[in-house]
Design a protein around this motif. Structure first.
Motif, PDB file in Angstrom:
ATOM      1  N   ASN A  32       0.629  -1.142  -0.687  1.00 49.38           N
ATOM      2  CA  ASN A  32       0.003  -0.136   0.080  1.00 49.38           C
ATOM      3  C   ASN A  32       1.194   1.174   0.365  1.00 49.38           C
ATOM      4  O   ASN A  32       2.080   1.218   0.120  1.00 49.38           O
ATOM      5  CB  ASN A  32      -1.800  -0.136   1.128  1.00 49.38           C
ATOM      6  CG  ASN A  32      -0.330   0.097   2.145  1.00 49.38           C
ATOM      7  OD1 ASN A  32       0.334   0.770   2.770  1.00 49.38           O
ATOM      8  ND2 ASN A  32      -1.130  -0.472   4.085  1.00 49.38           N
ATOM      9  N   GLN A  34       0.546   5.866   1.516  1.00 49.13           N
ATOM     10  CA  GLN A  34      -0.092   6.493   2.469  1.00 49.13           C
ATOM     11  C   GLN A  34      -0.031   7.510   2.199  1.00 49.13           C
ATOM     12  O   GLN A  34       1.691   7.911   2.298  1.00 49.13           O
ATOM     13  CB  GLN A  34      -0.655   6.036   3.973  1.00 49.13           C
ATOM     14  CG  GLN A  34      -0.771   6.348   4.913  1.00 49.13           C
ATOM     15  CD  GLN A  34      -1.659   5.559   6.473  1.00 49.13           C
ATOM     16  OE1 GLN A  34      -0.907   4.778   6.103  1.00 49.13           O
ATOM     17  NE2 GLN A  34      -2.200   6.011   6.231  1.00 49.13           N
ATOM     18  N   TRP A  35      -0.382   9.117   2.040  1.00 45.69           N
ATOM     19  CA  TRP A  35       0.250   9.649   2.429  1.00 45.69           C
ATOM     20  C   TRP A  35      -0.727  10.784   3.736  1.00 45.69           C
ATOM     21  O   TRP A  35      -1.368  10.308   4.321  1.00 45.69           O
ATOM     22  CB  TRP A  35      -1.118  11.126   0.860  1.00 45.69           C
ATOM     23  CG  TRP A  35      -0.177  10.794   0.018  1.00 45.69           C
ATOM     24  CD1 TRP A  35      -0.755  10.312  -1.032  1.00 45.69           C
ATOM     25  CD2 TRP A  35       0.974  11.756  -0.769  1.00 45.69           C
ATOM     26  NE1 TRP A  35       0.319  10.290  -2.567  1.00 45.69           N
ATOM     27  CE2 TRP A  35       0.766  10.986  -1.896  1.00 45.69           C
ATOM     28  CE3 TRP A  35       1.426  12.391  -0.656  1.00 45.69           C
ATOM     29  CZ2 TRP A  35       2.168  11.118  -3.180  1.00 45.69           C
ATOM     30  CZ3 TRP A  35       2.622  13.518  -1.377  1.00 45.69           C
ATOM     31  CH2 TRP A  35       2.416  12.125  -2.593  1.00 45.69           C
ATOM     32  N   SER A  46      -3.234  10.730   8.710  1.00 39.03           N
ATOM     33  CA  SER A  46      -2.886   9.945   7.924  1.00 39.03           C
ATOM     34  C   SER A  46      -4.086  10.984   6.742  1.00 39.03           C
ATOM     35  O   SER A  46      -4.884  11.550   7.603  1.00 39.03           O
ATOM     36  CB  SER A  46      -3.592   9.182   8.075  1.00 39.03           C
ATOM     37  OG  SER A  46      -3.619   8.502   6.587  1.00 39.03           O
ATOM     38  N   LEU A  49      -5.272   6.203   2.270  1.00 37.26           N
ATOM     39  CA  LEU A  49      -4.265   5.108   1.848  1.00 37.26           C
ATOM     40  C   LEU A  49      -4.911   4.521   0.390  1.00 37.26           C
ATOM     41  O   LEU A  49      -6.099   4.667   0.322  1.00 37.26           O
ATOM     42  CB  LEU A  49      -4.600   4.671   3.526  1.00 37.26           C
ATOM     43  CG  LEU A  49      -4.881   2.624   3.462  1.00 37.26           C
ATOM     44  CD1 LEU A  49      -2.931   2.738   3.470  1.00 37.26           C
ATOM     45  CD2 LEU A  49      -4.920   1.929   4.226  1.00 37.26           C
ATOM     46  N   CYS A  90       4.850  10.571   1.346  1.00 32.37           N
ATOM     47  CA  CYS A  90       4.099   9.895   1.225  1.00 32.37           C
ATOM     48  C   CYS A  90       4.681   8.603   1.941  1.00 32.37           C
ATOM     49  O   CYS A  90       6.141   9.307   2.060  1.00 32.37           O
ATOM     50  CB  CYS A  90       4.140   9.491  -0.332  1.00 32.37           C
ATOM     51  SG  CYS A  90       5.997  10.047  -0.875  1.00 32.37           S
TER      52      CYS A  90
ATOM     53  N   SER B  95      -2.026   0.709  13.886  1.00 33.95           N
ATOM     54  CA  SER B  95      -2.070  -0.400  12.184  1.00 33.95           C
ATOM     55  C   SER B  95      -2.767  -1.442  13.011  1.00 33.95           C
ATOM     56  O   SER B  95      -2.685  -2.466  14.121  1.00 33.95           O
ATOM     57  CB  SER B  95      -1.834   0.221  11.676  1.00 33.95           C
ATOM     58  OG  SER B  95      -0.398  -0.835  11.774  1.00 33.95           O
ATOM     59  N   GLY B 102      -3.393   0.693   7.289  1.00 35.44           N
ATOM     60  CA  GLY B 102      -3.184   1.692   7.626  1.00 35.44           C
ATOM     61  C   GLY B 102      -2.740   2.965   9.010  1.00 35.44           C
ATOM     62  O   GLY B 102      -2.791   2.228  10.341  1.00 35.44           O
TER      63      GLY B 102
END
Lengths: 112, 114
Positions: A32, A34-35, A46, A49, A90, B95, B102
């Motif tokens: 994955n 994520q930013w 976050s 995602l 990121c 997470s 996430g």
């Protein structure tokens, strides 16, 4: 070894403009991406995602895209506001490994 | 949920003293991570746990650093003895495999060792 690059390191744009932040990664085998945003002196928040099977995610004025084959992700911010000023990071995760590899970030300044 | 909770927010201590940082992850999250952030080195992963078990501590800089997770709702990072070069912001994140891994970060502890 996965390397994540964010160019430019800093960006200033006038309020109201649409803008794109870039993220590149060297190993396309990711689980994955994520930013995050980080305000000065604060923690990481976050934003979006994206799982490896997805091409994009949207939240409000933010849209993140993912192109695994080219090792790239973009974060699109529409109608920028001074409150969007922050550092944007990121991070990618490899399959079978729960650790994130972070980019060095882009410091965004929105000029009123 | 209140998010990931860290305490204290700020800690100033003298060189040689023991420092303990605390973290409460999001309920139901099965992974917990400790990071350190400095201007020079950016974000560094120190250690992470899965279901309270340490999985990877390769980022722990020295034996002066130790971390524990006695239960699913609490973790500590201890530095003993502290040194000025340990000054940094320490973040905890959690997470969940069930939520696509996430990460959610806490607000951090700013540590200053004088």
């Amino acid at each position: 070894k996965q390397e994540v690059t964010q160019i430019p390191a800093a960006l200033s744009v006038p309020e109201g403009e649409n803008l794109v932040l870039n993220c590149s990664f060297t190993d396309s085998a990711i689980y994955n991406l994520q930013w995050f945003r980080q305000d000065p002196g604060k923690g990481l928040t976050s934003l979006l995602l994206i799982q490896s099977s997805q091409r994009e995610q949207t939240s409000g004025r933010l849209n993140a895209s993912l192109d695994k084959s080219s090792g790239r992700s973009t974060l699109y911010i529409a109608a920028s506001q001074p409150g969007d000023s922050a550092t944007y990071l990121c991070a990618v995760m490899r399959p079978g490994n729960e650790k994130l590899t972070f980019g060095t970030g882009t410091r965004l300044t929105i000029i009123p | 949920d209140a998010g990931v909770i860290q305490s204290p927010r700020h800690e100033v201590t003298e060189m040689g003293q023991e420092v303990t940082l605390r973290c409460k992850p999001i309920s139901g999250h099965d992974y917990l991570f400790w990071y350190r952030q400095t201007m020079m080195r950016g974000l560094e992963l120190l250690i992470y746990f899965n279901n309270n078990v340490p999985i990877d501590d390769s980022g722990m800089p020295e034996d002066r650093f130790s971390a524990k997770m006695p239960n699913a709702s609490f973790s500590t990072l201890k530095i003993q003895p502290s040194e000025p070069r340990d000054s940094a912001v320490y973040f905890c994140a959690s997470s969940s495999a069930g939520q696509g891994y996430g990460y959610t970060f806490g607000s951090g502890t700013r540590l200053t060792v004088v």
